[in-house]
Design a protein around this motif. Structure first.
Motif, PDB file in Angstrom:
ATOM      1  N   TRP A 295       0.826  -1.218   0.000  1.00  0.00           N
ATOM      2  CA  TRP A 295       0.000   0.000   0.000  1.00  0.00           C
ATOM      3  C   TRP A 295       0.855   1.260   0.000  1.00  0.00           C
ATOM      4  O   TRP A 295       0.488   2.262  -0.646  1.00  0.00           O
ATOM      5  N   LYS A 296       1.961   1.242   0.692  1.00  0.00           N
ATOM      6  CA  LYS A 296       2.843   2.413   0.679  1.00  0.00           C
ATOM      7  C   LYS A 296       3.395   2.633  -0.720  1.00  0.00           C
ATOM      8  O   LYS A 296       3.467   3.773  -1.216  1.00  0.00           O
ATOM      9  N   GLU A 297       3.784   1.552  -1.393  1.00  0.00           N
ATOM     10  CA  GLU A 297       4.309   1.660  -2.757  1.00  0.00           C
ATOM     11  C   GLU A 297       3.245   2.184  -3.715  1.00  0.00           C
ATOM     12  O   GLU A 297       3.544   2.978  -4.619  1.00  0.00           O
ATOM     13  N   LEU A 298       1.996   1.754  -3.509  1.00  0.00           N
ATOM     14  CA  LEU A 298       0.911   2.244  -4.354  1.00  0.00           C
ATOM     15  C   LEU A 298       0.696   3.739  -4.146  1.00  0.00           C
ATOM     16  O   LEU A 298       0.485   4.497  -5.105  1.00  0.00           O
ATOM     17  N   GLN A 299       0.739   4.186  -2.900  1.00  0.00           N
ATOM     18  CA  GLN A 299       0.609   5.609  -2.595  1.00  0.00           C
ATOM     19  C   GLN A 299       1.659   6.422  -3.337  1.00  0.00           C
ATOM     20  O   GLN A 299       1.374   7.486  -3.890  1.00  0.00           O
ATOM     21  N   GLU A 300       2.880   5.922  -3.347  1.00  0.00           N
ATOM     22  CA  GLU A 300       3.976   6.656  -3.966  1.00  0.00           C
ATOM     23  C   GLU A 300       3.825   6.748  -5.483  1.00  0.00           C
ATOM     24  O   GLU A 300       4.296   7.712  -6.105  1.00  0.00           O
ATOM     25  N   LEU A 301       3.163   5.757  -6.081  1.00  0.00           N
ATOM     26  CA  LEU A 301       2.990   5.767  -7.532  1.00  0.00           C
ATOM     27  C   LEU A 301       1.925   6.760  -7.990  1.00  0.00           C
ATOM     28  O   LEU A 301       2.034   7.341  -9.069  1.00  0.00           O
ATOM     29  N   LEU A 302       0.899   6.946  -7.187  1.00  0.00           N
ATOM     30  CA  LEU A 302      -0.219   7.781  -7.609  1.00  0.00           C
ATOM     31  C   LEU A 302       0.144   9.264  -7.549  1.00  0.00           C
ATOM     32  O   LEU A 302       0.821   9.713  -6.627  1.00  0.00           O
ATOM     33  N   VAL A 303      -0.337   9.986  -8.538  1.00  0.00           N
ATOM     34  CA  VAL A 303      -0.083  11.425  -8.598  1.00  0.00           C
ATOM     35  C   VAL A 303      -0.837  12.108  -7.463  1.00  0.00           C
ATOM     36  O   VAL A 303      -2.029  11.895  -7.266  1.00  0.00           O
ATOM     37  N   ASP A 304      -0.151  12.940  -6.714  1.00  0.00           N
ATOM     38  CA  ASP A 304      -0.761  13.628  -5.570  1.00  0.00           C
ATOM     39  C   ASP A 304      -1.438  14.914  -6.051  1.00  0.00           C
ATOM     40  O   ASP A 304      -0.865  15.999  -6.002  1.00  0.00           O
ATOM     41  N   ASP A 305      -2.640  14.762  -6.555  1.00  0.00           N
ATOM     42  CA  ASP A 305      -3.394  15.896  -7.099  1.00  0.00           C
ATOM     43  C   ASP A 305      -4.865  15.657  -6.798  1.00  0.00           C
ATOM     44  O   ASP A 305      -5.482  14.750  -7.351  1.00  0.00           O
ATOM     45  N   GLU A 306      -5.451  16.463  -5.934  1.00  0.00           N
ATOM     46  CA  GLU A 306      -6.841  16.244  -5.508  1.00  0.00           C
ATOM     47  C   GLU A 306      -7.837  16.423  -6.638  1.00  0.00           C
ATOM     48  O   GLU A 306      -8.966  15.947  -6.551  1.00  0.00           O
ATOM     49  N   GLU A 307      -7.451  17.164  -7.687  1.00  0.00           N
ATOM     50  CA  GLU A 307      -8.356  17.384  -8.809  1.00  0.00           C
ATOM     51  C   GLU A 307      -8.293  16.261  -9.837  1.00  0.00           C
ATOM     52  O   GLU A 307      -9.155  16.169 -10.701  1.00  0.00           O
ATOM     53  N   ARG A 308      -7.288  15.436  -9.758  1.00  0.00           N
ATOM     54  CA  ARG A 308      -7.086  14.382 -10.749  1.00  0.00           C
ATOM     55  C   ARG A 308      -7.996  13.193 -10.453  1.00  0.00           C
ATOM     56  O   ARG A 308      -8.145  12.776  -9.307  1.00  0.00           O
ATOM     57  N   VAL A 309      -8.581  12.644 -11.482  1.00  0.00           N
ATOM     58  CA  VAL A 309      -9.449  11.479 -11.315  1.00  0.00           C
ATOM     59  C   VAL A 309      -8.610  10.265 -10.950  1.00  0.00           C
ATOM     60  O   VAL A 309      -7.611   9.953 -11.610  1.00  0.00           O
ATOM     61  N   ARG A 310      -9.032   9.591  -9.863  1.00  0.00           N
ATOM     62  CA  ARG A 310      -8.447   8.310  -9.493  1.00  0.00           C
ATOM     63  C   ARG A 310      -9.547   7.269  -9.566  1.00  0.00           C
ATOM     64  O   ARG A 310     -10.556   7.395  -8.887  1.00  0.00           O
ATOM     65  N   ALA A 311      -9.352   6.267 -10.386  1.00  0.00           N
ATOM     66  CA  ALA A 311     -10.335   5.194 -10.496  1.00  0.00           C
ATOM     67  C   ALA A 311      -9.702   3.892 -10.030  1.00  0.00           C
ATOM     68  O   ALA A 311      -8.572   3.573 -10.399  1.00  0.00           O
ATOM     69  N   PHE A 312     -10.446   3.146  -9.224  1.00  0.00           N
ATOM     70  CA  PHE A 312      -9.973   1.874  -8.687  1.00  0.00           C
ATOM     71  C   PHE A 312     -10.946   0.788  -9.148  1.00  0.00           C
ATOM     72  O   PHE A 312     -12.115   0.779  -8.751  1.00  0.00           O
ATOM     73  N   TYR A 313     -10.463  -0.090 -10.012  1.00  0.00           N
ATOM     74  CA  TYR A 313     -11.305  -1.154 -10.573  1.00  0.00           C
ATOM     75  C   TYR A 313     -11.123  -2.400  -9.715  1.00  0.00           C
ATOM     76  O   TYR A 313     -10.039  -2.966  -9.647  1.00  0.00           O
ATOM     77  N   PHE A 314     -12.208  -2.853  -9.066  1.00  0.00           N
ATOM     78  CA  PHE A 314     -12.158  -4.037  -8.205  1.00  0.00           C
ATOM     79  C   PHE A 314     -12.455  -5.282  -9.053  1.00  0.00           C
ATOM     80  O   PHE A 314     -13.562  -5.827  -9.046  1.00  0.00           O
ATOM     81  N   SER A 315     -11.477  -5.733  -9.811  1.00  0.00           N
ATOM     82  CA  SER A 315     -11.634  -6.937 -10.626  1.00  0.00           C
ATOM     83  C   SER A 315     -11.233  -8.155  -9.784  1.00  0.00           C
ATOM     84  O   SER A 315     -10.326  -8.915 -10.126  1.00  0.00           O
ATOM     85  N   VAL A 316     -11.941  -8.309  -8.666  1.00  0.00           N
ATOM     86  CA  VAL A 316     -11.643  -9.334  -7.668  1.00  0.00           C
ATOM     87  C   VAL A 316     -12.963  -9.933  -7.182  1.00  0.00           C
ATOM     88  O   VAL A 316     -14.044  -9.476  -7.560  1.00  0.00           O
ATOM     89  N   GLY A 317     -12.875 -10.922  -6.326  1.00  0.00           N
ATOM     90  CA  GLY A 317     -14.078 -11.514  -5.749  1.00  0.00           C
ATOM     91  C   GLY A 317     -14.813 -10.531  -4.850  1.00  0.00           C
ATOM     92  O   GLY A 317     -14.188  -9.648  -4.241  1.00  0.00           O
TER      93      GLY A 317
END
Length: 486
Positions: free
Chosen positions: A101-123
């Motif tokens: 999770w820390k690594e994922l945080q570091e990858l994402l652009v830190d911009d509150e206006e930017r769209v972040r979409a999380f696709y739950f392709s899981v059970g």
């Protein structure tokens, strides 16, 4: 005619289950096609997240192979493939723990206006934990969206629990419950035909329509999904979601605007107006072996299974538009053909001036979702040649492949369209939480009824049209199922 490209703003998309079957067959090949179409800005990021221990290079190799197999003609453009792959990253993530999770945080652009979409392709058992992890790690901003795949619960109780769990971390306008049927070009054309043409809407009611058939037939069995399917069955797996959504689009009143809540408000009214279904209006079936394939019970590894692989039912909608108009729904596995069709069968003319020898004729609007997406309107004309007034039914055909020729492949896939709608923030083609709960509230009593009675599904031969009782269900009303030969 090629789909008109509407650009979107730069975004970050995280695909949980990014190494899974759905991601490789549909999600990432679809995103690649949108990239080729110029719809994905160069600043966008696509991040695969799963349990597998893999680096960026390994993930790109995996997706390169998936694109070559599933992305169609565009995969031949090797430069485009490599350009697309440069947008991909990968993070091993533990959905239930802290790993990654820390690594994922570091990858994402830190911009509150930017769209972040999380696709739950899981059970579905991971939907709630993932939502909680996103919130607790500060990844759920106001412009964040989550995409969840069916099943949305197993019954009304679990659907409510899931909605409540997601609502603890995201607002309803951030939750996208995806049903790929609603992304199909033909399904959307259904709304265009209904609400964009004066020709049809005045006739779209009980006064002129005799009945409506909705069919989703498959030639495959449950195969490797046997353990899941045996706890689900055709009612939960198909009717409660896919067929229910098609029914809503056929039957709903015109919304005031083509906007998410306006459309979904009208769909909800249809579900709430559905009458309970009597047991004698339901036929459940289970395929047996035809000598070339396994039976359902063998596929499910349950020799005493009472789960249906086929269901047909007759239902009514209690409102002014549809009073006393039957809707016949059927879906099943191991049938004689693969077909998804909505057939609007209009009434006969009140009086035939051509006499009894002219036969019986009805106009039928057939909306084909698969295969060969398109629409056909059956029209009665005079048969050419001498010898009197002989009538014959002919189709006015709008098959996309015939109309578009080589450009037919450029018709946007359902997943492509829906993912881009997520990025745009357009929920029109996604289910709202109260829709899902209303569908379960109608479905649950039917399931509880046959479980309480101990009903056994009727056997039917693999490769047939289904159990004989399903034919009787509609034949006793003086009607017939349309052919499902593929």
């Amino acid at each position: 005619m090629v789909s008109r490209v509407i650009p979107v703003s730069p975004f970050d998309l995280v695909i949980f289950g990014g190494t899974g079957d759905l991601a490789q067959r549909k999600i990432l090949p679809g995103l690649f096609r949108r990239f080729v179409a110029g719809q994905i800005p160069t600043e966008s990021r696509i991040i695969g997240a799963a349990r597998a221990d893999m680096d960026d290079a390994g993930y790109r190799d995996l997706i390169r192979a998936a694109i070559e197999e599933h992305a169609g003609k565009h995969s031949a453009d090797k430069d485009a493939v490599e350009d697309f792959l440069r947008h991909l990253s990968y993070v091993p993530v533990d959905a239930m723990g802290e790993g990654g999770w820390k690594e994922l945080q570091e990858l994402l652009v830190d911009d509150e206006e930017r769209v972040r979409a999380f696709y739950f392709s899981v059970g579905p058992n991971l939907f709630g934990p993932l939502a909680e992890q996103l919130r607790s790690h500060g990844l759920a901003q106001r412009e964040s969206r989550i995409v969840v795949e069916k099943p949305f619960g197993h019954d009304l109780e679990t659907a409510r629990a899931l909605n409540e769990e997601l609502a603890q971390h995201f607002y309803e306008d951030q939750i996208y419950r995806i049903d790929h049927y609603l992304g199909k070009e033909t399904v959307q054309n259904l709304m265009a035909v209904r609400f964009g043409n004066m020709l049809f809407e005045p006739l779209w009611n009980a006064q002129y329509i005799d009945h409506i058939q909705i069919t989703v037939a498959e030639t495959v069995g449950v195969g490797g999904r046997g353990s899941y399917y045996d706890n689900s069955g055709a009612m939960r797996d198909m009717v409660q979601n896919h067929l229910m959504q098609l029914l809503c689009l056929i039957a709903m009143e015109p919304p005031a605007r083509f906007e998410a809540d306006a459309v979904r408000d009208e769909k909800l009214k249809v579900i709430r107006a559905l009458d309970p279904v009597d047991p004698d209006q339901i036929v459940r079936g289970q395929y047996t072996s035809d000598g070339t394939c396994a039976s359902y019970r063998e596929d499910a590894e349950n020799p005493a299974s009472k789960t249906e692989s086929y269901i047909a039912l007759k239902c009514f909608i209690s409102n002014w538009r549809w009073a006393n108009t039957p809707f016949y729904l059927r879906t099943g596995k191991r049938l004689s053909g693969r077909a998804s069709e909505i057939a609007i069968v209009f009434k006969e003319t009140p009086h035939s001036i051509f006499g009894i020898d002219s036969g019986r004729h009805r106009n039928v609007l057939s909306i084909r979702l698969q295969p060969n997406e398109g629409m056909t309107l059956g029209v009665t004309i005079k048969e050419p040649g001498p010898g009197g007034m002989r009538l014959v039914d002919v189709p006015l055909d709008m098959t996309f492949a015939d109309a578009l020729g080589e450009q037919a492949e450029d018709v946007t896939d359902a997943y492509e369209r829906l993912i881009m709608d997520v990025i745009r923030g357009n929920q029109t083609l996604f289910m709202r939480g109260d829709e899902v709960e209303a569908a379960w509230a109608w479905t649950d009593p039917l399931i509880e009824g046959w479980e309480r009675r101990g009903d056994n599904p009727k056997p039917y031969d693999a490769g047939s049209a289904g159990p004989d009782d399903a034919a009787f269900l509609i034949n006793r009303d003086g009607r017939r199922w349309r052919s499902i030969k593929g």
